[in-house]
Design a protein around this motif. Structure first.
Motif, PDB file in Angstrom:
ATOM      1  N   LEU A  35      51.961  27.236  47.288  1.00  0.00           N
ATOM      2  CA  LEU A  35      51.108  26.621  46.277  1.00  0.00           C
ATOM      3  C   LEU A  35      49.998  27.617  45.940  1.00  0.00           C
ATOM      4  CD1 LEU A  35      50.725  23.103  47.912  1.00  0.00           C
ATOM      5  CD2 LEU A  35      51.886  23.594  45.748  1.00  0.00           C
ATOM      6  N   PRO A  36      49.375  27.478  44.767  1.00  0.00           N
ATOM      7  CA  PRO A  36      48.303  28.417  44.419  1.00  0.00           C
ATOM      8  C   PRO A  36      47.218  28.528  45.495  1.00  0.00           C
ATOM      9  CG  PRO A  36      48.957  27.192  42.487  1.00  0.00           C
ATOM     10  CD  PRO A  36      49.740  26.616  43.622  1.00  0.00           C
ATOM     11  N   ILE A  37      46.777  27.422  46.053  1.00  0.00           N
ATOM     12  CA  ILE A  37      45.723  27.511  47.072  1.00  0.00           C
ATOM     13  C   ILE A  37      46.214  28.287  48.302  1.00  0.00           C
ATOM     14  CG2 ILE A  37      46.234  25.193  48.019  1.00  0.00           C
ATOM     15  CD1 ILE A  37      42.788  26.985  47.951  1.00  0.00           C
ATOM     16  N   ALA A  38      47.498  28.109  48.644  1.00  0.00           N
ATOM     17  CA  ALA A  38      48.038  28.846  49.799  1.00  0.00           C
ATOM     18  C   ALA A  38      48.078  30.345  49.506  1.00  0.00           C
ATOM     19  CB  ALA A  38      49.429  28.324  50.139  1.00  0.00           C
ATOM     20  N   ARG A  39      48.390  30.707  48.252  1.00  0.00           N
ATOM     21  CA  ARG A  39      48.399  32.139  47.904  1.00  0.00           C
ATOM     22  C   ARG A  39      47.003  32.746  47.988  1.00  0.00           C
ATOM     23  NH1 ARG A  39      52.588  34.089  43.531  1.00  0.00           N
ATOM     24  NH2 ARG A  39      54.195  32.517  43.869  1.00  0.00           N
ATOM     25  N   ALA A  40      46.016  31.974  47.548  1.00  0.00           N
ATOM     26  CA  ALA A  40      44.637  32.476  47.594  1.00  0.00           C
ATOM     27  C   ALA A  40      44.214  32.698  49.048  1.00  0.00           C
ATOM     28  CB  ALA A  40      43.703  31.484  46.903  1.00  0.00           C
ATOM     29  N   VAL A  41      44.539  31.733  49.891  1.00  0.00           N
ATOM     30  CA  VAL A  41      44.196  31.838  51.313  1.00  0.00           C
ATOM     31  C   VAL A  41      44.889  33.043  51.939  1.00  0.00           C
ATOM     32  CG1 VAL A  41      44.591  30.688  53.546  1.00  0.00           C
ATOM     33  CG2 VAL A  41      43.635  29.394  51.619  1.00  0.00           C
ATOM     34  N   LYS A  42      46.162  33.224  51.588  1.00  0.00           N
ATOM     35  CA  LYS A  42      46.935  34.340  52.130  1.00  0.00           C
ATOM     36  C   LYS A  42      46.309  35.688  51.730  1.00  0.00           C
ATOM     37  CE  LYS A  42      51.770  35.709  52.301  1.00  0.00           C
ATOM     38  NZ  LYS A  42      52.717  36.080  51.297  1.00  0.00           N
ATOM     39  N   ALA A  43      45.895  35.785  50.470  1.00  0.00           N
ATOM     40  CA  ALA A  43      45.311  37.050  49.995  1.00  0.00           C
ATOM     41  C   ALA A  43      44.058  37.403  50.789  1.00  0.00           C
ATOM     42  CB  ALA A  43      44.976  36.946  48.504  1.00  0.00           C
ATOM     43  N   VAL A  44      43.239  36.407  51.074  1.00  0.00           N
ATOM     44  CA  VAL A  44      42.004  36.676  51.825  1.00  0.00           C
ATOM     45  C   VAL A  44      42.342  37.001  53.285  1.00  0.00           C
ATOM     46  CG1 VAL A  44      39.797  35.703  52.595  1.00  0.00           C
ATOM     47  CG2 VAL A  44      40.627  35.231  50.274  1.00  0.00           C
ATOM     48  N   ASN A  45      43.235  36.202  53.869  1.00  0.00           N
ATOM     49  CA  ASN A  45      43.660  36.440  55.256  1.00  0.00           C
ATOM     50  C   ASN A  45      44.215  37.836  55.445  1.00  0.00           C
ATOM     51  OD1 ASN A  45      43.251  34.395  57.092  1.00  0.00           O
ATOM     52  ND2 ASN A  45      44.930  33.159  56.283  1.00  0.00           N
ATOM     53  N   GLU A  46      45.132  38.212  54.548  1.00  0.00           N
ATOM     54  CA  GLU A  46      45.822  39.502  54.709  1.00  0.00           C
ATOM     55  C   GLU A  46      44.886  40.686  54.570  1.00  0.00           C
ATOM     56  OE1 GLU A  46      50.350  38.265  53.468  1.00  0.00           O
ATOM     57  OE2 GLU A  46      49.179  39.458  52.046  1.00  0.00           O
ATOM     58  N   SER A  47      43.780  40.480  53.869  1.00  0.00           N
ATOM     59  CA  SER A  47      42.875  41.620  53.728  1.00  0.00           C
ATOM     60  C   SER A  47      41.711  41.537  54.713  1.00  0.00           C
ATOM     61  CB  SER A  47      42.404  41.758  52.280  1.00  0.00           C
ATOM     62  OG  SER A  47      42.071  40.514  51.754  1.00  0.00           O
ATOM     63  N   GLY A  48      41.852  40.667  55.711  1.00  0.00           N
ATOM     64  CA  GLY A  48      40.879  40.671  56.808  1.00  0.00           C
ATOM     65  C   GLY A  48      39.691  39.752  56.617  1.00  0.00           C
ATOM     66  N   GLY A  49      39.693  38.950  55.535  1.00  0.00           N
ATOM     67  CA  GLY A  49      38.600  37.990  55.349  1.00  0.00           C
ATOM     68  C   GLY A  49      38.800  36.764  56.230  1.00  0.00           C
ATOM     69  N   GLN A  50      37.729  35.998  56.416  1.00  0.00           N
ATOM     70  CA  GLN A  50      37.819  34.789  57.233  1.00  0.00           C
ATOM     71  C   GLN A  50      37.964  33.570  56.341  1.00  0.00           C
ATOM     72  OE1 GLN A  50      34.602  34.402  59.945  1.00  0.00           O
ATOM     73  NE2 GLN A  50      35.035  36.347  60.958  1.00  0.00           N
ATOM     74  N   VAL A  51      38.889  32.700  56.711  1.00  0.00           N
ATOM     75  CA  VAL A  51      39.130  31.494  55.908  1.00  0.00           C
ATOM     76  C   VAL A  51      38.746  30.262  56.717  1.00  0.00           C
ATOM     77  CG1 VAL A  51      40.868  30.107  54.721  1.00  0.00           C
ATOM     78  CG2 VAL A  51      41.040  32.615  54.691  1.00  0.00           C
ATOM     79  N   THR A  52      37.957  29.391  56.108  1.00  0.00           N
ATOM     80  CA  THR A  52      37.631  28.108  56.727  1.00  0.00           C
ATOM     81  C   THR A  52      38.032  26.991  55.768  1.00  0.00           C
ATOM     82  OG1 THR A  52      35.687  29.135  57.734  1.00  0.00           O
ATOM     83  CG2 THR A  52      35.805  26.733  57.810  1.00  0.00           C
ATOM     84  N   TRP A  53      38.862  26.078  56.260  1.00  0.00           N
ATOM     85  CA  TRP A  53      39.213  24.887  55.470  1.00  0.00           C
ATOM     86  C   TRP A  53      38.234  23.782  55.866  1.00  0.00           C
ATOM     87  CZ3 TRP A  53      43.779  24.809  52.383  1.00  0.00           C
ATOM     88  CH2 TRP A  53      44.689  25.833  52.611  1.00  0.00           C
ATOM     89  N   LEU A  54      37.624  23.141  54.901  1.00  0.00           N
ATOM     90  CA  LEU A  54      36.750  22.008  55.188  1.00  0.00           C
ATOM     91  C   LEU A  54      37.313  20.777  54.493  1.00  0.00           C
ATOM     92  CD1 LEU A  54      34.584  24.672  54.520  1.00  0.00           C
ATOM     93  CD2 LEU A  54      33.155  23.035  55.678  1.00  0.00           C
ATOM     94  N   PHE A  55      37.718  19.794  55.278  1.00  0.00           N
ATOM     95  CA  PHE A  55      38.320  18.577  54.739  1.00  0.00           C
ATOM     96  C   PHE A  55      37.496  17.366  55.130  1.00  0.00           C
ATOM     97  CE2 PHE A  55      42.347  20.983  56.011  1.00  0.00           C
ATOM     98  CZ  PHE A  55      42.499  21.541  54.754  1.00  0.00           C
ATOM     99  N   ASP A  56      37.586  16.308  54.337  1.00  0.00           N
ATOM    100  CA  ASP A  56      37.131  15.032  54.873  1.00  0.00           C
ATOM    101  C   ASP A  56      38.357  14.354  55.501  1.00  0.00           C
ATOM    102  OD1 ASP A  56      38.567  14.042  52.736  1.00  0.00           O
ATOM    103  OD2 ASP A  56      36.943  12.814  51.936  1.00  0.00           O
ATOM    104  N   LYS A  57      38.117  13.251  56.207  1.00  0.00           N
ATOM    105  CA  LYS A  57      39.193  12.587  56.949  1.00  0.00           C
ATOM    106  C   LYS A  57      40.335  12.168  56.030  1.00  0.00           C
ATOM    107  CE  LYS A  57      38.529   9.106  60.193  1.00  0.00           C
ATOM    108  NZ  LYS A  57      37.521   8.170  60.745  1.00  0.00           N
ATOM    109  N   ALA A  58      39.959  11.723  54.821  1.00  0.00           N
ATOM    110  CA  ALA A  58      40.985  11.253  53.880  1.00  0.00           C
ATOM    111  C   ALA A  58      41.916  12.399  53.473  1.00  0.00           C
ATOM    112  CB  ALA A  58      40.321  10.641  52.658  1.00  0.00           C
ATOM    113  N   ALA A  59      41.349  13.545  53.152  1.00  0.00           N
ATOM    114  CA  ALA A  59      42.181  14.689  52.748  1.00  0.00           C
ATOM    115  C   ALA A  59      43.039  15.186  53.913  1.00  0.00           C
ATOM    116  CB  ALA A  59      41.306  15.820  52.218  1.00  0.00           C
ATOM    117  N   ALA A  60      42.515  15.031  55.121  1.00  0.00           N
ATOM    118  CA  ALA A  60      43.232  15.539  56.313  1.00  0.00           C
ATOM    119  C   ALA A  60      44.196  14.509  56.883  1.00  0.00           C
ATOM    120  CB  ALA A  60      42.212  15.941  57.371  1.00  0.00           C
ATOM    121  N   SER A  61      44.312  13.342  56.246  1.00  0.00           N
ATOM    122  CA  SER A  61      45.005  12.217  56.882  1.00  0.00           C
ATOM    123  C   SER A  61      46.499  12.452  57.116  1.00  0.00           C
ATOM    124  CB  SER A  61      44.801  10.936  56.084  1.00  0.00           C
ATOM    125  OG  SER A  61      45.272  11.127  54.771  1.00  0.00           O
ATOM    126  N   GLN A  62      47.107  13.429  56.410  1.00  0.00           N
ATOM    127  CA  GLN A  62      48.539  13.670  56.640  1.00  0.00           C
ATOM    128  C   GLN A  62      48.796  14.957  57.427  1.00  0.00           C
ATOM    129  OE1 GLN A  62      51.356  12.918  53.486  1.00  0.00           O
ATOM    130  NE2 GLN A  62      49.827  11.792  52.308  1.00  0.00           N
TER     131      GLN A  62
END
Ligand code: 6PG
Length: 240
Positions: free
Chosen positions: A211-238
Motif C-alpha cells: 500500500l502507499p503508506i507501506a511504501r513510504a515507511v519502507k523508503a524511510v526504513n531502508e535509508s536508515g530513518g526511524q519509523v514510529t507508528w502511532l495508533f489509537d485503540k480503534a485503528a489498532a483493533s485488528q
C-alpha cells in the motif's frame, strides 16, 4: 520500527506533539535548525492543536522550517486547503518559523515546479534528497498517504521530489504531493492513524502489503530513518 497504541485519538495527538517537539529540539541542538514536514487530514489536526495549546513556548520556532507533504489545488483561504486548516490550528501562532507553503493557488504544473525548487534549496544528502528531521504522515482508509493513491503511477516514481496528481479519488482531484523519493533522507517518520475505518488498512500496511503508506515507511526504513507508528485503540483493533 516502533508501534505505539493509545487509548483514544486525543492521547495519540498528545504523544505525537510531545515526540515531535523533542525531536525538533534535538535537531536544533545538534545542527542549529530543524525541518518538519506536516501532514493534512483529520488525525494530525488534533495534534497541531495540542502543540498550539501546550508547546508554543517549548521551542525556538525561528530555527524551524516547515513544509507540507501534500496539498490540494484550491484558493489559499479555502477549507480544502490543508495548509489553511493547519494555519488555523497552529501555524498562525508560530509565524517566526520558516513557513514553506506550497503555492496551491497556482495552476497545478506551476505549483509543482515551485515546490520542487523549494525542496531543492534545502540541505540534502549526497544523492540530493532533502534531509527532513521529522515527517508526519496520515493514512487514508484505502492506504493512501500524502496524495499517493493505490494503483496510481506516482507511487512508482522513486526519485522525483514533487509530483502532480490530476485525478485524486478523494476530492479535490488536483493535488501536488511529495514523491516516495522525497522521503528517502528523512530521519524520523511518525505515522498517525486513528479510528475504526483504518483498522484493516493499518493491519495490512504493518504486514508490508503493498500500500502507499507501506511504501513510504519502507523508503524511510531502508535509508536508515526511524519509523514510529502511532495508533489509537480503534485503528489498532485488528492488529494481531
Ligand atoms: C489529504 C491528506 C491525506 C490524509 C489522509 C488521511 O490531503 O487528503 O494529506 O493524505 O493524510 O487522507 O486523512 P484523515 O486523517 O482525514 O483520514
Amino acid at each position: 520500527m516502533t508501534m505505539r497504541v493509545y487509548p483514544d485519538s486525543q492521547s495519540l495527538a498528545v504523544a505525537a506533539a510531545k515526540q515531535t517537539i523533542t525531536l525538533l529540539r534535538q535537531a536544533i541542538t545538534d545542527t542549529g535548525s530543524g525541518i518538519w514536514v506536516l501532514a493534512g487530514g483529520s488525525t494530525p489536526l488534533e495534534a497541531y492543536q495540542v502543540i498550539a495549546d501546550r508547546y508554543i513556548d517549548a521551542i525556538d520556532w525561528s530555527k524551524v522550517t516547515i513544509l507540507l507533504g501534500d496539498e490540494r489545488i484550491a484558493p489559499l483561504d479555502s477549507a480544502d486547503s490543508n495548509w489553511h486548516q493547519i494555519e488555523q490550528a497552529l501555524l498562525r501562532q508560530i509565524s517566526k518559523a520558516n513557513l514553506l507553503r506550497p503555492r496551491s493557488d497556482l495552476p497545478l504544473a506551476e505549483a509543482v515546479d515551485d515546490y520542487r525548487l523549494t525542496l531543492e534549496q534545502l540541505t540534502s544528502n549526497d544523492e540530493g534528497y532533502p534531509i527532513f528531521d521529522v515527517v508526519w504522515l496520515g493514512v487514508g482508509d484505502d492506504g493512501h498517504t500524502l496524495s499517493l493513491f493505490p494503483g496510481h503511477p506516482q507511487l512508482d516514481d522513486a526519485t522525483t521530489l514533487v509530483l502532480p496528481v490530476e485525478d485524486s479519488p478523494k476530492p479535490p482531484n488536483q493535488r501536488l504531493t511529495l514523491g516516495i523519493g522525497a522521503l528517502k533522507a528523512s530521519k524520523h517518520l511518525l505515522v498517525l492513524a486513528s479510528g475504526h475505518a483504518k483498522s484493516e488498512t493499518i493491519t495490512k500496511a504493518t504486514e508490508s502489503i503493498d500500500l502507499p503508506i507501506a511504501r513510504a515507511v519502507k523508503a524511510v526504513n531502508e535509508s536508515g530513518g526511524q519509523v514510529t507508528w502511532l495508533f489509537d485503540k480503534a485503528a489498532a483493533s485488528q492488529l494481531p
